[in-house]
Scaffold this active site. Sequence first.
Site, PDB file in Angstrom:
ATOM      1  N   ASP A 209      32.823  38.914  50.769  1.00 35.08           N
ATOM      2  CA  ASP A 209      33.686  39.991  50.322  1.00 35.08           C
ATOM      3  C   ASP A 209      35.007  39.436  49.792  1.00 35.08           C
ATOM      4  OD1 ASP A 209      34.190  42.962  50.326  1.00 35.08           O
ATOM      5  OD2 ASP A 209      35.903  42.317  51.524  1.00 35.08           O
ATOM      6  N   GLU A 259      31.752  37.877  45.868  1.00 33.15           N
ATOM      7  CA  GLU A 259      32.343  39.007  45.145  1.00 33.15           C
ATOM      8  C   GLU A 259      33.599  38.472  44.465  1.00 33.15           C
ATOM      9  OE1 GLU A 259      34.170  43.485  45.639  1.00 33.15           O
ATOM     10  OE2 GLU A 259      34.649  41.946  47.087  1.00 33.15           O
TER      11      GLU A 259
END
Length: 544
Positions: A209, A259
Amino acid sequence: MAAPQPPRTDAWWRDAVIYQVYPRSFADGDGDGTGDLAGIRARLPHLAELGVDAVWFTPWYTSPMIDGGYDVTDYRAIDPAFGTLDDAEKLIAEAHALGIRTIVDIVPNHVSDQHPWFQAALTAGPGSPERARFHFRPGRGEHGQDPPNTWPSQFSGTTWTRVPDGEYYLHLFTPQQPDLNWNHPDVRREHEDILRFWFDRGVAGVRIDSAALLVKHPDLPDLHEDTDPHPYIDQDELHDIYRSWRTVADQYGAVFVGEVWLPDAERFARYLRPGELHTAFNFSFLTCPWEPERLRAAIDDTLAEHAPVGAPATWVLCNHDVTRTVTRYGRTDTAFDFATKTFDTPTDLQLGTRRARAAALLTLALPGSVYLYQGEELGLPEADIPRERIQDPMHFRSGGTDPGRDGCRVPLPWHADAPHYGFSTTSTQTGTGGEPWLPQPDDWADYAVDRQATDPHSMLTLYRRALHLRRTEPGFGDGPLTWQPTHPGVLTFTRPHGLTCTVNLTDHPVPLPPHTHLLLTSNPLHPDGTLPPDTTAWLRGRRP
Ligand code: NOJ
């Protein structure tokens, strides 16, 4: 149900189809209105029948759920609303037995403010070693009344919150998500340990993330429009972190997908150099409008930026953060941009669905791996959530102008005629099931899995056929792509073994390229054999 397929043991991730499960909204096994691991286990046959290679679970760890689980209190425990660690281990094993690998979501940039480290930091006070794991600073101004710098939050508003003793702490997202200090050895050690914890449980990969945000400039300098280099996006030190993570992953044969939202192609590709991340999400394709020149440029740029580092591209049309594809493609502006989302945008869902079908076949024919977000295979539109039911902090922090991301996180419809469309897996047997945590629209019966499964023209049938062909026919996945001369507004490319993909983005029918076999079309051809507007065809046969 389809016969279980043994996992492919080679570099499976180079051309995998990876299905994103948002556990809170996939399936509810205990009837409390919140999705859970028991629900996912019960619905694994859906994923096997769809034909995906792996599943990525958005965070399932213990969390106050201020940001949908991206605010973690314990990375080694499952949130009680979702189940237990034992359930997770069973789920990983059962998926594996069906030939489906598991990818977990690690959130290294921040923790929940309820995480023991942050709670200890609050208690320990200024200057303590506990605070050194975060970014605590005194305020500016005579009485420390001004935040330490001018960084804006990724979710609007300030990035600083003041604690009772007067210090501020940094949070790039909500105040309940304090940022970790990645220059601290504890932080680095802890995360490598968390990686091992999940790899030891049979996880095949990790989604990272906010992967380009972890490291901050040590001086936390102010951010102005012309600040260069940026003080917290894409710092060079990140590469040391990922090189170290890679040595851990390599011990297990596990893979990473980062990401990484970065406009600069060369900087983006640095994360994919040998010895760093295996893959990263390709957001330039996700945000691209449904326009032939822009799509072709996005595809070319993606392939060109990946080629020098030898990494495969990833292709994504939507995820749990963005407007659902059929809705986006049914609007005047078919691009995606967080900054321009508003309520009540006029949408032609029929047009959007037609384009989403064409986009699905385009995407699945491109070289690399493909991510599907749950409900994409059902053609679910973005739902309108009544304002009083909205939960997403992005909505609240925008002052109520941004509709937020709940519209793409609505619990899935499984059975057209069951209460709450069978979201609760107990409801089909008992006729019960709690009110889902987000309301489902009244007109979703036709989107339900059971209704689509028997409809040869449904989105689900299209995805099943496409994934089956992609797995069984040669030419898909990793490998070269060659553009072919064609009509203006039409994208035609060939892949190995005479595979051709052609997409008609004009407003009139066009002839198909020469072929010997028609493998699949996203909508029926015209009776005269031409390809209608917003339609994709997969063909086989060499050009003469
Ligand atoms: C990206 C995730 O996809 C999003 O859902 C989350 O809010 C932020 N990172 C913060 O963790």
